[in-house]
Write an enzyme that holds these catalytic residues in place. Sequence first.
Site, PDB file in Angstrom:
ATOM      1  N   LEU A 149       0.906  -1.102   0.048  1.00 51.29           N
ATOM      2  CA  LEU A 149      -0.373  -0.054  -0.173  1.00 51.29           C
ATOM      3  C   LEU A 149       0.697   1.560  -0.176  1.00 51.29           C
ATOM      4  O   LEU A 149       1.748   1.160   0.190  1.00 51.29           O
ATOM      5  CB  LEU A 149      -0.756  -0.261   0.718  1.00 51.29           C
ATOM      6  CG  LEU A 149      -2.004  -0.799   1.181  1.00 51.29           C
ATOM      7  CD1 LEU A 149      -3.061  -0.672   2.796  1.00 51.29           C
ATOM      8  CD2 LEU A 149      -3.280  -0.691   0.003  1.00 51.29           C
ATOM      9  N   SER A 174       2.270  -1.418  -7.003  1.00 50.64           N
ATOM     10  CA  SER A 174       1.470  -2.767  -8.632  1.00 50.64           C
ATOM     11  C   SER A 174       0.656  -3.454  -7.362  1.00 50.64           C
ATOM     12  O   SER A 174       0.867  -4.445  -7.221  1.00 50.64           O
ATOM     13  CB  SER A 174       2.900  -3.370  -8.505  1.00 50.64           C
ATOM     14  OG  SER A 174       3.640  -3.915  -7.270  1.00 50.64           O
TER      15      SER A 174
END
Length: 211
Positions: free
Chosen positions: A33, A107
Amino acid sequence: MSTNITFHASALTRSERTELRNQRGLTIWLTGLSASGKSTLAVELEHQLVRDRRVHAYRLDGDNIRFGLNKDLGFSEADRNENIRRIAEVAKLFADSNSIAITSFISPYRKDRDTARQLHEVATPGEETGLPFVEVYVDVPVEVAEQRDPKGLYKKAREGVIKEFTGISAPYEAPANPEVHVKNYELPVQDAVKQIIDYLDTKGYLPAKKE
């Protein structure tokens, strides 16, 4: 894919490069995160690898890349996919040159990370094997990341200023089987980096430490 193109293999094999440089190339892919601590870990990891282990390593940072190579991309799902595709290709070039690429990108989508892995692990023409891909899950609960919020992004996401923000209004798909799982809400930076380097040593990816 473009047509009417030909892949030109090097006169040097990867094994020859490895022997000459005394270093294997690989990619260390940090995912997690926003505010999980990816960039902080990447900076210290690069520092220790270059300073202490005397290997060639280079960071590809999620924010830094958007100042140049990926400045044309936004944060839609399609742009996020393209962001990761480009970085995977660049990281592979670093790894193929027998350097260690350290990527720190949210990602968020598992399929994009799997595609990046496959890109590395499938052998290119002229090579018998692919390149090592080490996925590092920098794990913090979203509540912890939101408390940190050094850029104020979670606050803006809660206020609706930022749309499609990972962990709030867009999904984050955690890795199912990462090579390294760093619980970055429990460990100091030095211990987290040690966990990564210990894994690299266990796999024989690093030359022996010089005294």
